[in-house]
Design a protein around this motif. Structure first.
Motif, mmCIF file in Angstrom:
data_model
loop_
_atom_site.group_PDB
_atom_site.id
_atom_site.type_symbol
_atom_site.label_atom_id
_atom_site.label_comp_id
_atom_site.label_asym_id
_atom_site.label_seq_id
_atom_site.Cartn_x
_atom_site.Cartn_y
_atom_site.Cartn_z
ATOM 1 N N VAL B 435 11.465 -10.743 -6.122
ATOM 2 C CA VAL B 435 10.911 -9.387 -5.225
ATOM 3 C C VAL B 435 9.916 -8.717 -4.958
ATOM 4 O O VAL B 435 8.933 -9.092 -5.190
ATOM 5 C CB VAL B 435 11.686 -7.752 -6.242
ATOM 6 C CG1 VAL B 435 11.362 -6.942 -5.136
ATOM 7 C CG2 VAL B 435 13.085 -8.273 -6.635
ATOM 8 N N ARG B 436 9.596 -8.606 -3.659
ATOM 9 C CA ARG B 436 8.611 -8.570 -3.146
ATOM 10 C C ARG B 436 8.638 -7.673 -1.177
ATOM 11 O O ARG B 436 9.373 -7.966 -1.259
ATOM 12 C CB ARG B 436 7.766 -10.547 -2.098
ATOM 13 C CG ARG B 436 9.059 -10.689 -1.328
ATOM 14 C CD ARG B 436 8.673 -12.458 -1.582
ATOM 15 N NE ARG B 436 9.490 -13.259 -0.548
ATOM 16 C CZ ARG B 436 10.631 -13.005 -1.110
ATOM 17 N NH1 ARG B 436 11.233 -13.167 -2.432
ATOM 18 N NH2 ARG B 436 10.661 -13.809 0.060
ATOM 19 N N THR B 437 7.411 -6.772 -1.202
ATOM 20 C CA THR B 437 7.548 -6.385 0.350
ATOM 21 C C THR B 437 7.094 -6.450 0.544
ATOM 22 O O THR B 437 6.677 -7.047 1.221
ATOM 23 C CB THR B 437 7.664 -4.847 -0.919
ATOM 24 O OG1 THR B 437 5.784 -4.468 -1.075
ATOM 25 C CG2 THR B 437 8.161 -4.430 -1.686
ATOM 26 N N LEU B 438 7.036 -5.624 2.199
ATOM 27 C CA LEU B 438 6.213 -6.205 3.484
ATOM 28 C C LEU B 438 6.860 -4.433 4.287
ATOM 29 O O LEU B 438 7.145 -4.987 4.974
ATOM 30 C CB LEU B 438 6.920 -7.104 3.641
ATOM 31 C CG LEU B 438 6.228 -7.720 5.534
ATOM 32 C CD1 LEU B 438 4.486 -8.257 5.584
ATOM 33 C CD2 LEU B 438 6.810 -9.138 5.966
ATOM 34 N N PRO B 439 5.211 -4.563 4.517
ATOM 35 C CA PRO B 439 5.340 -3.308 5.063
ATOM 36 C C PRO B 439 5.344 -3.615 6.987
ATOM 37 O O PRO B 439 4.307 -4.478 7.636
ATOM 38 C CB PRO B 439 3.638 -2.294 5.082
ATOM 39 C CG PRO B 439 3.309 -3.041 4.186
ATOM 40 C CD PRO B 439 4.244 -4.198 3.954
ATOM 41 N N LYS B 440 6.268 -3.251 7.955
ATOM 42 C CA LYS B 440 6.034 -4.133 9.155
ATOM 43 C C LYS B 440 7.051 -2.723 9.829
ATOM 44 O O LYS B 440 8.200 -2.426 9.877
ATOM 45 C CB LYS B 440 7.927 -4.775 9.199
ATOM 46 C CG LYS B 440 7.325 -6.051 10.468
ATOM 47 C CD LYS B 440 8.106 -7.635 10.010
ATOM 48 C CE LYS B 440 9.264 -7.560 9.724
ATOM 49 N NZ LYS B 440 9.955 -8.359 9.134
ATOM 50 N N ASP B 441 6.831 -2.656 11.247
ATOM 51 C CA ASP B 441 6.700 -1.942 12.133
ATOM 52 C C ASP B 441 7.311 -0.765 11.072
ATOM 53 O O ASP B 441 7.941 0.398 12.185
ATOM 54 C CB ASP B 441 7.993 -2.663 12.305
ATOM 55 C CG ASP B 441 7.355 -3.713 12.942
ATOM 56 O OD1 ASP B 441 7.311 -4.264 13.841
ATOM 57 O OD2 ASP B 441 8.734 -5.016 13.829
ATOM 58 N N GLY B 442 6.276 -0.207 10.554
ATOM 59 C CA GLY B 442 6.719 1.442 10.151
ATOM 60 C C GLY B 442 7.553 1.308 8.811
ATOM 61 O O GLY B 442 7.609 2.514 8.710
ATOM 62 N N LYS B 443 8.056 0.541 8.768
ATOM 63 C CA LYS B 443 9.094 0.437 7.506
ATOM 64 C C LYS B 443 8.663 -0.316 6.256
ATOM 65 O O LYS B 443 8.353 -1.521 6.808
ATOM 66 C CB LYS B 443 10.169 -0.027 8.461
ATOM 67 C CG LYS B 443 11.196 0.973 9.255
ATOM 68 C CD LYS B 443 12.171 -0.378 9.992
ATOM 69 C CE LYS B 443 13.114 0.745 11.132
ATOM 70 N NZ LYS B 443 14.091 0.439 12.100
ATOM 71 N N LEU B 487 13.584 0.297 3.145
ATOM 72 C CA LEU B 487 14.080 1.155 2.991
ATOM 73 C C LEU B 487 14.807 2.449 3.958
ATOM 74 O O LEU B 487 13.512 2.319 4.843
ATOM 75 C CB LEU B 487 13.265 1.432 1.665
ATOM 76 C CG LEU B 487 12.587 0.745 1.033
ATOM 77 C CD1 LEU B 487 11.434 1.522 -0.158
ATOM 78 C CD2 LEU B 487 13.939 -0.132 0.313
ATOM 79 N N LYS B 488 15.592 2.275 3.620
ATOM 80 C CA LYS B 488 16.264 3.873 4.732
ATOM 81 C C LYS B 488 15.938 5.096 4.450
ATOM 82 O O LYS B 488 17.131 5.906 3.702
ATOM 83 C CB LYS B 488 17.688 3.380 5.214
ATOM 84 C CG LYS B 488 18.141 1.749 5.734
ATOM 85 C CD LYS B 488 19.070 1.439 5.786
ATOM 86 C CE LYS B 488 19.527 0.584 6.335
ATOM 87 N NZ LYS B 488 19.530 -0.812 5.611
ATOM 88 N N GLY B 489 14.436 5.442 4.005
ATOM 89 C CA GLY B 489 14.802 7.002 3.589
ATOM 90 C C GLY B 489 13.107 7.121 3.908
ATOM 91 O O GLY B 489 12.605 6.375 5.353
ATOM 92 N N GLY B 490 12.686 8.201 3.999
ATOM 93 C CA GLY B 490 11.051 8.854 4.548
ATOM 94 C C GLY B 490 10.093 8.252 3.196
ATOM 95 O O GLY B 490 9.449 8.819 2.984
ATOM 96 N N ILE B 491 10.235 6.941 3.895
ATOM 97 C CA ILE B 491 8.377 6.385 3.290
ATOM 98 C C ILE B 491 7.602 6.954 3.602
ATOM 99 O O ILE B 491 7.725 6.601 5.440
ATOM 100 C CB ILE B 491 9.172 4.578 3.617
ATOM 101 C CG1 ILE B 491 10.937 4.508 2.731
ATOM 102 C CG2 ILE B 491 8.116 4.589 2.199
ATOM 103 C CD1 ILE B 491 10.690 4.464 1.656
ATOM 104 N N LYS B 492 7.421 7.266 2.876
ATOM 105 C CA LYS B 492 5.160 7.432 3.458
ATOM 106 C C LYS B 492 4.865 7.307 3.021
ATOM 107 O O LYS B 492 4.631 6.176 2.141
ATOM 108 C CB LYS B 492 5.551 9.365 2.207
ATOM 109 C CG LYS B 492 6.386 10.825 2.604
ATOM 110 C CD LYS B 492 6.128 11.484 1.728
ATOM 111 C CE LYS B 492 7.099 12.612 1.605
ATOM 112 N NZ LYS B 492 7.254 13.388 0.912
ATOM 113 N N LEU B 519 3.834 1.435 1.548
ATOM 114 C CA LEU B 519 3.979 0.924 3.291
ATOM 115 C C LEU B 519 2.869 0.946 3.765
ATOM 116 O O LEU B 519 2.940 -0.211 4.807
ATOM 117 C CB LEU B 519 5.235 2.864 3.705
ATOM 118 C CG LEU B 519 5.511 2.539 5.196
ATOM 119 C CD1 LEU B 519 5.957 1.168 5.652
ATOM 120 C CD2 LEU B 519 5.875 3.853 5.767
ATOM 121 N N GLN B 520 1.673 2.225 3.476
ATOM 122 C CA GLN B 520 0.865 1.903 3.942
ATOM 123 C C GLN B 520 -0.673 2.607 2.775
ATOM 124 O O GLN B 520 -0.742 3.352 2.440
ATOM 125 C CB GLN B 520 0.489 2.662 5.269
ATOM 126 C CG GLN B 520 -0.577 2.492 5.770
ATOM 127 C CD GLN B 520 -0.936 3.191 6.670
ATOM 128 O OE1 GLN B 520 0.238 4.149 7.422
ATOM 129 N NE2 GLN B 520 -1.840 2.938 8.343
#
Lengths: 195, 919
Positions: B435-443, B487-492, B519-520
């Motif tokens: 499992v890994r994450t990647l911030p992309k295009d504000g998501k 993630l479909k939510g208000g990720i800050k 996210l950032q």
């Protein structure tokens, strides 16, 4: 004329017929609108019966389907030349009567007059394509207007417009007849294409 | 540059009255004129002007063409451009009219000196109009019957001249009046045109230099119409929930033009338009049913039209109208998930069921309620439990086991398909990997590697990790075919999220795999607060606390410790982010250090507050290494000293604490008329409590060696003098003198020979204790000495003197004095004698003053004897002492001892008993 058989002449003829039909349609539409305005402005009864206008060929004709193309065109041209003179006369009378106050009616009359003139041009062009030029306008105009009273002139104007509306319908039919692929002058129109 | 050439054609007559020679009737006649008059010239062309002189002027003023001077404004035209055509005509030629200016004047030099103007003209320079280009026309429908046609063209270059443009149009058989532009030169509007007849249109431009016409444009105005858009658009919902019917009115007659349409629509709130396929609306109509819409959705519609054959222009879009489709049953069940709380009683779970509200396009209406069914998988016989709820969650307490939970949403039309969730006994299935994450295009995207088994769907669960709030779980479903989602939510941004991915299988679910992500990232909001845990001589142990999650703003990648002395360079040390302690080494001792710490994320670092500490001067054990030996050495020295003193105690005692014979144990006690045991002084301890002795002295006074008294020897007497103030003077019964009587006399009276023998062989003397102990009433003690030492010289000599013995002059004088006293003792009071002494030696007044007081107050005879004895002794001492300070008698008068306080002593007893009792 030899040009009548050339493809460009056929194309030109078809184009003239097509636009003539549409012009006739628009003319009829405008004349109908103008009739309402005219009746209203002149204080006439829309159902008043008017005698046939002198000098204008009747739109209704017997053996219409037996007419040749040239004959149709000639009748149409005679009628529209007469309408052109009558409408010009009506416009002049309307201006004398109402002055510049009723510009809408005057503009509508002028517009119809232009369309009549344009349709006459279409007919002349078609006649040229029919290997014969349009007849001279000398003597083709309406007879000199008799001295009529104001009401008679109004009724006469009503009669002109009504006749023009009928001619617009007939002209469309005539041009559709002319626009058929076979330029046989004596062929009867098919029922489907009859107006 | 062209502006310089722009000369306005204004007449300027410069007819000057030159030919004043010929004046007739008061009228002035010109002597010439210029041809051409006020020309308009093409820019860049050549130009020739002629100045023609009148014949009359020639004859009268002798003026000829060769005298003509041409000028432009005030500038003389070079003579090379002149040409004398004949004697009256001169021409000037300009190859380029751009050099011209207004006015151009013809002048003449009269008499060869005076320049006179003959004539002047204005010159206008410009360009002929260019052929107008790019003529185009459009017919704007402004009402049902009004179709003005506007034509525009490119007028070409600027002509610098007044140029008129005309839009000309005609039918083949009929001309129309020109259209003249107002205020512009590139467009004109024909108020009304007729259709279905070809119209020839062209533009004509004209000015003083020429005329130009554009290419003619032949067109049927019906082909260039931009019709009015349809109006009165209305939207009506149909029977079907996916259809809306549009109706409108066309504002152009079908006799004039057959129309085709474009219909566009969008969901309210959405900005993207959708369009009905154009071919569906390519024919004239006044209504259309839009299909394929979402149920229970509000749409916005707009429509436009143009000539059916596509010749012409599209109308503007009509006004927008909205319509709502009718409801339909929900298209799918709500996504469902659970949180199992197993911390309750061991045999049961608390299951928090939660499902998401259906999206509007899924709900297809207003959801009225949810139907939840819980069915135990293990016992198929038991009926399922059903719950109807209006909320989107349900908490159940269930015995441990496997359950199938279904949720169905209901709206007014019907029920949704069921959503099924299997609640397994344990997450025993295969989990996802990597499992890994990647911030992309504000998501924030999550990616994972699917397990080998077929996955029905995935549940992505996440929550915001914060110190200030609990981890509120959010989640979403993803189909089993995907391996990444966002993630479909208000990720800050700058917040830490704990993301867990669960695979759901048809028969259970896999355990979740978690990862933390941002996210950032940003710099930490603060730096670590560093402090010292321990400071040594060359090292310091620093400690700090990890930044809280809210302060981190990202993953802490490293710490950096910066430390420096006051004037030194800063040193940086990078520390692993997992540590909370670090030892700085190689520090300078006894030095003030400033240390701060920075925490770094991927986006940068932030420094914490400065902390200062001072390294120790001594290292660990150094002080002990110094102090312990010193202490040991000190102890050793003390020990040695004690041993030494112990060994030499006799010697020390001899010097410091000499043995003083105890008078009570002396032999004289035996001659006491009364046994010492009879009085209270038999025990020295009783008489003189320890410490009550201030001094015990043995004084030898040599008459011939007064200076042999050292100060040391005199100290006891100083003390004695002082203590006299609080004690009465005492004297031994032997060798002392008394005011009233003398022992010597007594002795001699009784048994003079024996007494002499005794005194010469063994002299008995008594120890005189003068003072008390610590303000106690001093005890007067007379102890008979058993010493066999010879008597003090003074006493002995006094005796001798009294007895008439020879002595030195001084002694004689001294004792003479005493002897005088003695002589006068019988008839003089003690006071007087003291007075004599005082006059003799004022420096020794102290002791005597005390004696005087005693005598004055209440001294009986016996006491006076004692005093006399003491006085004698003291007088000797004081006589040999150095000049002391005068002590006034008054200072000691405060403590006159009373007779009652008089201690029992040996002598007073005898006195009381009637005087001295010789042995």
């Amino acid at each position: 004329m030899a040009a009548a058989d050339s493809p460009s002449a056929a194309l030109r003829r078809r184009d003239l017929c097509s636009r003539g039909i549409r012009l006739a349609g628009k003319m009829r539409s405008d004349v109908v609108d103008l009739l309402d305005a005219y009746v209203e402005r002149q204080g006439l009864d829309a159902s008043a019966s008017v005698a046939a206008v002198e000098g204008v060929p009747a739109a209704a004709v017997e053996r219409w389907d037996e007419q040749t193309g040239t004959q149709r065109l000639l009748e149409n041209l005679a009628a529209y030349r007469a309408f052109r003179a009558l409408l010009a006369q009506m416009l002049e009378e309307q201006r004398e009567q109402l002055g510049e106050a009723d510009t809408a009616l005057g503009r509508a009359l002028a517009a119809v007059l232009l369309q009549v003139s344009a349709f006459a041009y279409h007919l002349e062009e078609l006649l040229r394509l029919e290997s014969r030029g349009p007849p001279s306008e000398e003597g083709a105009g309406p007879p000199p207007a008799p001295h009529l009273g104001l009401f008679e002139r109004k009724l006469r104007g009503l009669g002109v417009l009504r006749e023009l509306a009928q001619w617009a319908v007939r002209s469309a039919r005539d041009l559709r007849q002319l626009a058929k692929p076979t330029p046989g002058s004596g062929s009867a129109p098919s029922p489907a294409e009859s107006p | 540059m062209f502006s310089e050439w722009k000369w306005v054609a204004r007449g300027l007559y410069l007819l000057l009255n030159f030919c004043s020679l010929e004046v007739s009737g008061g009228l002035v006649q010109s002597c010439g004129h210029i041809i051409p008059e006020s020309p308009v010239l093409t820019l860049g062309s050549n130009f020739t002007a002629l100045c023609i002189l009148n014949e009359s002027c020639l004859d009268f003023g002798n003026i000829y063409a060769n005298q003509i001077i041409w000028k432009i404004k005030n500038r003389v035209v070079p003579k090379e451009q002149y040409r004398e055509i004949n004697r009256t005509v001169s021409s000037v030629t300009f190859n380029d009219t751009s050099s011209l200016a207004t006015p151009l004047t013809c002048n003449i030099l009269a008499d060869g000196q005076i320049e006179q103007n003959i004539y002047g003209i204005t010159v206008t320079i410009g360009l002929p109009p260019e052929k107008p280009k790019n003529l185009s026309c459009i017919v704007h429908q402004v009402s049902k019957l009004t179709y003005p046609m506007t034509c525009t063209w490119n007028p070409g270059r600027h002509t610098f001249l007044d140029t008129h443009y005309r839009l000309k149009y005609r039918w083949p058989q009929e001309n129309f009046p020109d259209c003249i532009p107002k205020d512009v030169n590139n467009s004109c509007t024909i108020t009304d045109v007729q259709f279905f007849v070809n119209l020839e249109v062209w533009v004509e431009a004209a000015n003083a230099l020429g005329k130009a016409e554009s290419d003619p444009l032949v067109l049927d105005p019906i082909e260039i119409v931009k019709p009015l858009s349809p109006h009165n658009l209305s939207v009506n919902s149909g029977i079907l929930p996916t259809v809306l019917k549009l109706s409108w009115e066309n504002r152009i007659s079908a006799a004039v033009m057959k129309l085709k349409f474009n219909i566009r629509y969008r969901i309210v709130g959405d900005t993207n338009w959708m369009q009905v396929p154009p071919e569906d609306t390519a024919s004239p109509r006044t209504s259309f049913s839009v299909q394929g819409l979402r149920p229970y959705t509000e749409y916005v519609f707009s429509i436009r039209c143009m000539k059916e054959d596509g010749v012409g222009y599209w109308s503007d879009w009509s006004e927008e109208k909205t319509g709502v489709t009718t409801e339909d049953k929900p298209s799918k069940g709500p996504p469902i998930w659970r949180v199992i709380d197993a911390s309750c009683p061991p045999a049961s779970w608390t299951v928090h069921l939660m499902w998401k509200p259906l999206k509007p396009f899924e709900a297809n209406g207003v959801i009225l309620q949810y139907e939840v069914t819980v069915r135990a998988k293990s016992s198929s016989s038991s009926p399922p439990e059903k719950y109807n709820v209006n909320t989107t969650n349900l908490t159940l307490k269930l015995p441990n086991g496997t359950y199938e939970v279904t949720v169905i949403a209901h709206n007014r039309v019907g029920a949704s398909p069921p959503s099924v969730l299997l609640i397994p006994a344990s997450n025993s299935k295969a989990p996802v990997k990597n499992v890994r994450t990647l911030p992309k295009d504000g998501k924030l995207w999550v990616e994972w590697t699917a397990p080998n088994s077929y996955v029905l769907k995935y549940v992505i669960e996440w929550c915001l990790v914060s110190n200030s709030s609990d981890c509120i779980i959010e989640w979403q479903n993803e189909p089993g075919s995907v391996q990444e989602t966002y993630l479909k939510g208000g990720i800050k941004p700058f917040k830490c999220y704990l993301i867990t991915v669960y695979p759901l299988y048809a028969d259970g679910q896999g355990s979740g795999q978690s990862v933390k992500a941002y996210l950032q990232q940003a710099r930490p909001s603060k730096g670590p607060t560093v402090q010292t845990k321990k400071v040594g001589k060359a090292e310091a142990v620093l400690t700090w606390n990890h930044l809280t999650v809210d302060e981190q703003n990202g993953f802490i990648r490293s710490y950096t410790i910066f430390y420096k002395t006051v004037d030194g360079n800063e040193t940086a040390v990078t520390v692993d982010p997992s540590k909370t302690e670090y030892t700085l080494s190689s520090l300078t001792s006894d030095t003030l250090y400033t240390v701060r710490m920075m925490a770094y994320t991927d986006e940068g670092g932030r420094s914490g507050p400065d902390f200062t500490f001072t390294t120790q001067k001594f290292g660990k054990g150094e002080i002990e290494a110094i102090v312990v030996p010193v202490c040991l050495a000190f102890l050793l020295i003390v020990l040695l000293g004690v041993l030494f003193c112990f060994n030499k105690r006799d010697l020390i005692k001899k010097h410091i604490w000499p043995i003083v014979p105890d008078p009570s144990k002396s032999n004289i006690a035996q001659w006491s008329p009364q046994v010492p045991a009879k009085h209270n002084f038999s025990s020295k301890d009783q008489m003189y409590p320890e410490g009550s002795f201030t001094d015990v002295s043995v004084v030898e006074i040599e008459a011939d060696d007064k200076k042999s008294f050292s100060e040391q020897d005199l100290k006891p007497f100083d003390l004695l003098k002082k203590e006299k103030s609080t004690s009465e003077g005492h004297s031994s019964g032997i060798g002392g003198s008394s005011c009233m009587s003398s022992p010597r006399q007594s002795v001699s009276d009784s048994d003079e020979g024996e007494t002499t023998q005794n005194t010469s062989s063994t002299v008995q003397y008594s120890t005189v204790v003068l003072n008390g102990y610590r303000d106690q009433t001093p005890v007067q003690v007379f102890s008979r000495s058993e010493s066999t030492q010879p008597l003090l010289d003074s006493e002995e000599r006094s005796e001798d003197h009294t007895g008439g013995g020879d002595s030195t002059t001084q002694r004689q004088q001294y004792f003479k004095q005493n002897g005088g006293q003695d002589e006068t003792n019988t008839d003089r009071p003690c006071f007087e004698r003291t007075k004599q002494i005082t006059s003799a030696n004022e420096g020794d007044l102290v002791g005597f003053a005390q004696l005087q007081i005693s005598g004055q107050n209440s001294q009986p005879l016996g006491l006076g004897l004692e005093k006399s004895t003491q006085e004698a002794a003291l007088s000797d001492i004081l006589h040999t002492s150095t000049e002391g300070q005068t002590v006034r008698p008054e200072t000691v008068e405060g403590n006159p001892p009373s007779a009652d306080e008089m201690p029992k002593s040996y002598l007073p007893q005898t006195v009381r008993q009637g005087g001295y009792m010789p042995q």
